[in-house]
Design a protein around this motif. Sequence first.
Motif, PDB file in Angstrom:
ATOM      1  N   UNK A   1       0.895  -1.294  -0.102  1.00  0.00           N
ATOM      2  CA  UNK A   1      -0.110   0.177   0.127  1.00  0.00           C
ATOM      3  C   UNK A   1       0.718   1.210   0.108  1.00  0.00           C
ATOM      4  N   UNK A   2       0.486   2.121  -0.824  1.00  0.00           N
ATOM      5  CA  UNK A   2       1.356   3.506  -0.951  1.00  0.00           C
ATOM      6  C   UNK A   2       1.167   4.252   0.347  1.00  0.00           C
ATOM      7  N   UNK A   3       2.041   5.262   0.131  1.00  0.00           N
ATOM      8  CA  UNK A   3       2.015   6.425   1.319  1.00  0.00           C
ATOM      9  C   UNK A   3       3.316   6.165   2.148  1.00  0.00           C
ATOM     10  N   UNK A   4       3.519   7.384   3.095  1.00  0.00           N
ATOM     11  CA  UNK A   4       4.666   7.470   3.851  1.00  0.00           C
ATOM     12  C   UNK A   4       4.644   6.903   5.412  1.00  0.00           C
ATOM     13  N   UNK A   5       3.786   6.096   5.538  1.00  0.00           N
ATOM     14  CA  UNK A   5       3.253   5.680   7.110  1.00  0.00           C
ATOM     15  C   UNK A   5       4.343   4.587   7.297  1.00  0.00           C
ATOM     16  N   UNK A   6       4.129   4.073   8.692  1.00  0.00           N
ATOM     17  CA  UNK A   6       5.146   3.165   9.020  1.00  0.00           C
ATOM     18  C   UNK A   6       4.856   1.789   8.428  1.00  0.00           C
ATOM     19  N   UNK A   7       5.726   1.039   8.218  1.00  0.00           N
ATOM     20  CA  UNK A   7       5.685  -0.414   7.595  1.00  0.00           C
ATOM     21  C   UNK A   7       4.815  -1.401   8.538  1.00  0.00           C
ATOM     22  N   UNK A   8       4.278  -2.180   7.879  1.00  0.00           N
ATOM     23  CA  UNK A   8       3.469  -3.110   8.763  1.00  0.00           C
ATOM     24  C   UNK A   8       4.275  -3.909   9.827  1.00  0.00           C
ATOM     25  N   UNK A   9       3.637  -4.176  10.809  1.00  0.00           N
ATOM     26  CA  UNK A   9       4.525  -4.833  12.112  1.00  0.00           C
ATOM     27  C   UNK A   9       5.162  -6.274  11.476  1.00  0.00           C
ATOM     28  N   UNK A  10       4.539  -6.888  10.886  1.00  0.00           N
ATOM     29  CA  UNK A  10       5.127  -8.255  10.257  1.00  0.00           C
ATOM     30  C   UNK A  10       6.388  -8.019   9.554  1.00  0.00           C
ATOM     31  N   UNK A  11       6.288  -7.113   8.829  1.00  0.00           N
ATOM     32  CA  UNK A  11       7.407  -6.480   7.816  1.00  0.00           C
ATOM     33  C   UNK A  11       8.562  -6.269   8.859  1.00  0.00           C
ATOM     34  N   UNK A  12       8.449  -5.428   9.746  1.00  0.00           N
ATOM     35  CA  UNK A  12       9.472  -4.953  10.668  1.00  0.00           C
ATOM     36  C   UNK A  12       9.780  -6.235  11.382  1.00  0.00           C
ATOM     37  N   UNK A  13       8.924  -7.110  11.647  1.00  0.00           N
ATOM     38  CA  UNK A  13       9.320  -8.293  12.387  1.00  0.00           C
ATOM     39  C   UNK A  13      10.437  -9.261  11.554  1.00  0.00           C
ATOM     40  N   UNK A  14       9.870  -9.292  10.401  1.00  0.00           N
ATOM     41  CA  UNK A  14      10.685 -10.180   9.628  1.00  0.00           C
ATOM     42  C   UNK A  14      12.030  -9.527   9.206  1.00  0.00           C
ATOM     43  N   UNK A  15      12.354  -8.194   9.227  1.00  0.00           N
ATOM     44  CA  UNK A  15      13.437  -7.635   8.872  1.00  0.00           C
ATOM     45  C   UNK A  15      14.153  -7.781  10.088  1.00  0.00           C
ATOM     46  N   UNK A  16      13.825  -7.675  11.301  1.00  0.00           N
ATOM     47  CA  UNK A  16      14.489  -7.923  12.579  1.00  0.00           C
ATOM     48  C   UNK A  16      14.959  -9.296  12.752  1.00  0.00           C
ATOM     49  N   UNK A  17      14.123 -10.369  12.288  1.00  0.00           N
ATOM     50  CA  UNK A  17      14.576 -11.636  12.378  1.00  0.00           C
ATOM     51  C   UNK A  17      15.762 -11.982  11.431  1.00  0.00           C
ATOM     52  N   UNK A  18      15.560 -11.332  10.164  1.00  0.00           N
ATOM     53  CA  UNK A  18      16.639 -11.669   9.327  1.00  0.00           C
ATOM     54  C   UNK A  18      18.113 -10.982   9.791  1.00  0.00           C
ATOM     55  N   UNK A  19      17.978  -9.843  10.201  1.00  0.00           N
ATOM     56  CA  UNK A  19      19.206  -9.041  10.995  1.00  0.00           C
ATOM     57  C   UNK A  19      19.886 -10.011  11.998  1.00  0.00           C
ATOM     58  N   UNK A  20      19.000 -10.422  12.854  1.00  0.00           N
ATOM     59  CA  UNK A  20      19.390 -11.260  13.986  1.00  0.00           C
ATOM     60  C   UNK A  20      20.204 -12.748  13.207  1.00  0.00           C
ATOM     61  N   UNK A  21      19.430 -13.158  12.556  1.00  0.00           N
ATOM     62  CA  UNK A  21      20.055 -14.642  11.665  1.00  0.00           C
ATOM     63  C   UNK A  21      21.584 -14.190  11.440  1.00  0.00           C
TER      64      UNK A  21
END
Length: 278
Positions: A1-21
């Motif tokens: 979805x367009x716009x400049x709002x915050x990223x969906x929580x599941x996307x943020x969580x996925x990125x954090x998991x990938x960084x930790x891995x």
Amino acid sequence: EGGGGDAPEEVVRLLRDENEYTQASQKHLEPFREILYQEMMGHQKEADETLLIPSAGGYGYFGKYFVGKSYQVHYRRRKLPEGGWGAEELVLDENEIAIDPEDGSKRPYCTVSGPHHDPAHSMFAYGTDFAGSDNYTLHVLPFGFTTRAAAASSSDARVQSVAKIELEQTDGSAHWSPSGDRMYYVELDSEFRAFKVKIHVLGADPTGEQDAVLYEEMDRKFSVSVCQSSCYRFLIVTTASAETSEVYLLDLTSPAAGLRRVAPRIFGHSYGVDHRNG
């Protein structure tokens, strides 16, 4: 979805998991990363100085890098009547900007645009981005003041007024009118697309919310940029997509005449213009 709002929580969580891995799986490489870093730093000069760039009006501007400091320090020199350049004057220290005034800690990220001086060399604009999004907040300082806090505490009402300027959501560029009483800048939309050229008049609302719009690009495939001609007479407004551009000129000696289009946009046709000594 367009716009400049915050990223969906599941996307943020996925990125954090990938960084930790990634950090866990490559932990054994940390000593080698440090070796590579030290080797690269060994080939770079921590202390360095940029070339002095002469500017119309009798000053030249340059920057320095110092050992143990991460960011550039900006200086200027006055051109002497008998030739050569005078003593260096401190303009702006990016290392000070990189310190969070609330707790004195070093900011995780800091980029500074400018400084962009006015024609009289009496004040300058600069932009700050503390998030890495190329979304700059523009500030203005009179020369002789290297921090907003120092300018805000001045007994001079005009200095205090200038120090309050805080134009958010810009691309970091700034261009002055010949009289130095107004500043042209580019505003970003919610998706960080450069889409408006606005005019800030000194003494007006320091947030820029009431600033007049000189140009607005409605086509989301296009982004706007601004520069000045080589003769400093014209403001050049360029709106461009990947393959197409369109250019407008504003005569800064008679801004009331408004923008003039050089040539209409034609798909696949990209061009640029300049004006010098004539």
